[in-house]
Scaffold this active site. Structure first.
Site, PDB file in Angstrom:
ATOM      1  CG  ASP A  29     -20.307 -53.354  63.402  1.00 49.24           C
ATOM      2  OD1 ASP A  29     -20.633 -54.553  63.239  1.00 49.24           O
ATOM      3  OD2 ASP A  29     -21.077 -52.421  63.129  1.00 49.24           O
ATOM      4  CG  ASP A  68     -22.201 -53.565  59.417  1.00 54.23           C
ATOM      5  OD1 ASP A  68     -23.313 -53.638  59.961  1.00 54.23           O
ATOM      6  OD2 ASP A  68     -21.785 -52.529  58.873  1.00 54.23           O
ATOM      7  CG  HIS A  72     -23.391 -54.970  54.752  1.00 56.26           C
ATOM      8  ND1 HIS A  72     -24.559 -54.897  55.482  1.00 56.26           N
ATOM      9  CD2 HIS A  72     -22.600 -53.960  55.211  1.00 56.26           C
ATOM     10  CE1 HIS A  72     -24.472 -53.889  56.338  1.00 56.26           C
ATOM     11  NE2 HIS A  72     -23.295 -53.315  56.199  1.00 56.26           N
ATOM     12  CB  SER A 113     -25.730 -49.279  53.654  1.00 53.85           C
ATOM     13  OG  SER A 113     -24.708 -50.263  53.592  1.00 53.85           O
ATOM     14  CG  HIS A 156     -19.193 -51.157  54.998  1.00 55.95           C
ATOM     15  ND1 HIS A 156     -20.049 -50.338  54.294  1.00 55.95           N
ATOM     16  CD2 HIS A 156     -19.862 -51.528  56.125  1.00 55.95           C
ATOM     17  CE1 HIS A 156     -21.195 -50.214  54.961  1.00 55.95           C
ATOM     18  NE2 HIS A 156     -21.106 -50.934  56.067  1.00 55.95           N
ATOM     19  CE  LYS A 163     -24.273 -53.869  63.547  1.00 58.54           C
ATOM     20  NZ  LYS A 163     -23.712 -53.065  62.487  1.00 58.54           N
ATOM     21  CD  GLU A 221     -27.219 -49.317  57.012  1.00 57.24           C
ATOM     22  OE1 GLU A 221     -26.915 -50.485  57.294  1.00 57.24           O
ATOM     23  OE2 GLU A 221     -26.430 -48.516  56.500  1.00 57.24           O
ATOM     24  CB  ALA A 223     -18.179 -45.745  64.140  1.00 55.60           C
ATOM     25  CB  CYS A 277     -22.885 -49.914  64.766  1.00 53.78           C
ATOM     26  SG  CYS A 277     -23.320 -49.885  63.001  1.00 53.78           S
TER      27      CYS A 277
END
Length: 195
Positions: free
Chosen positions: A10, A61, A63, A69, A80, A106, A113, A146, A150
């Site tokens: 990420d 990530d 999304h 989430s 985000h 993901k 999530e 972070a 993740c």
């Protein structure tokens, strides 16, 4: 060295300078670039040769704009890493190292999530675990964002799957300093090496 790989978790703009910007993010990017340079320095100058010699796998990530989430849909995070936005893009200095087969997405389904890179899939529908196995990787270095979420989930899943996990402690960013230090301490007790 040919059984070693780097997993970058990420390192996306929303976590670096966007609406979920994390502490130490710029430094984490710099440290990651330094590590990649060190690992690829003696492997020729041709980019494709470097990419083929030392595997660098990216977790992202990714999304939809109505992801569960997000706060507006009942989650705990601001929106985000929405698909197709700058916020969901890999940092420009790391992007040249990203290879489609070695990039895993993901959180792509609105109702699901996913923190761990193990839950992501590449464009061919393969998981991180499948690709690491195909590459005959035993030793995995991890960096990213972070620590508490993740990065930790990905490291723990790698460990459970039998990999030797080395967390690049200077190449990670975090939401909260205390949470970061607690997560590092707990990961070390679980058998994850901090390097």
């Amino acid at each position: 060295m040919n059984d070693t790989a780097l997993v970058v978790v990420d390192m996306l703009y929303d976590f670096i300078d966007g609406n979920l910007a994390c502490q130490n993010a710029d430094e984490a990017v710099r440290e990651t670039l330094g590590f990649i340079d060190k690992m690829t320095r003696d492997q020729g100058t041709d980019d494709s040769e470097i990419l083929g010699t030392y595997p660098i796998l990216f977790i992202c990530d990714h999304h939809p704009d109505d992801h569960s989430s997000f706060k507006e849909f009942g989650g705990i995070w601001p929106a985000h890493c929405v698909q197709g936005t700058r916020g969901g893009s890999i940092h420009k200095e790391l992007a040249p190292y990203a290879n489609e087969e070695l990039t895993f997405y993901k959180g792509t389904e609105a109702g699901k999530e996913q923190y761990s890179g193990f839950e992501g899939i590449n464009s061919a529908g393969q998981s991180l675990a499948e690709i690491l196995e195909l590459l005959d990787i035993k030793d995995v270095y991890v960096c990213g964002i972070a620590t508490e979420y993740c990065v930790r989930n990905t490291c723990e899943d790698l460990l459970k799957a039998g990999f030797k996990v080395n967390l690049l402690k200077d190449a990670i960013a975090y939401v909260d300093r205390a949470g970061h230090e607690k997560a590092l301490d707990e990961m070390q007790k679980e058998g994850i090496s901090l390097v």
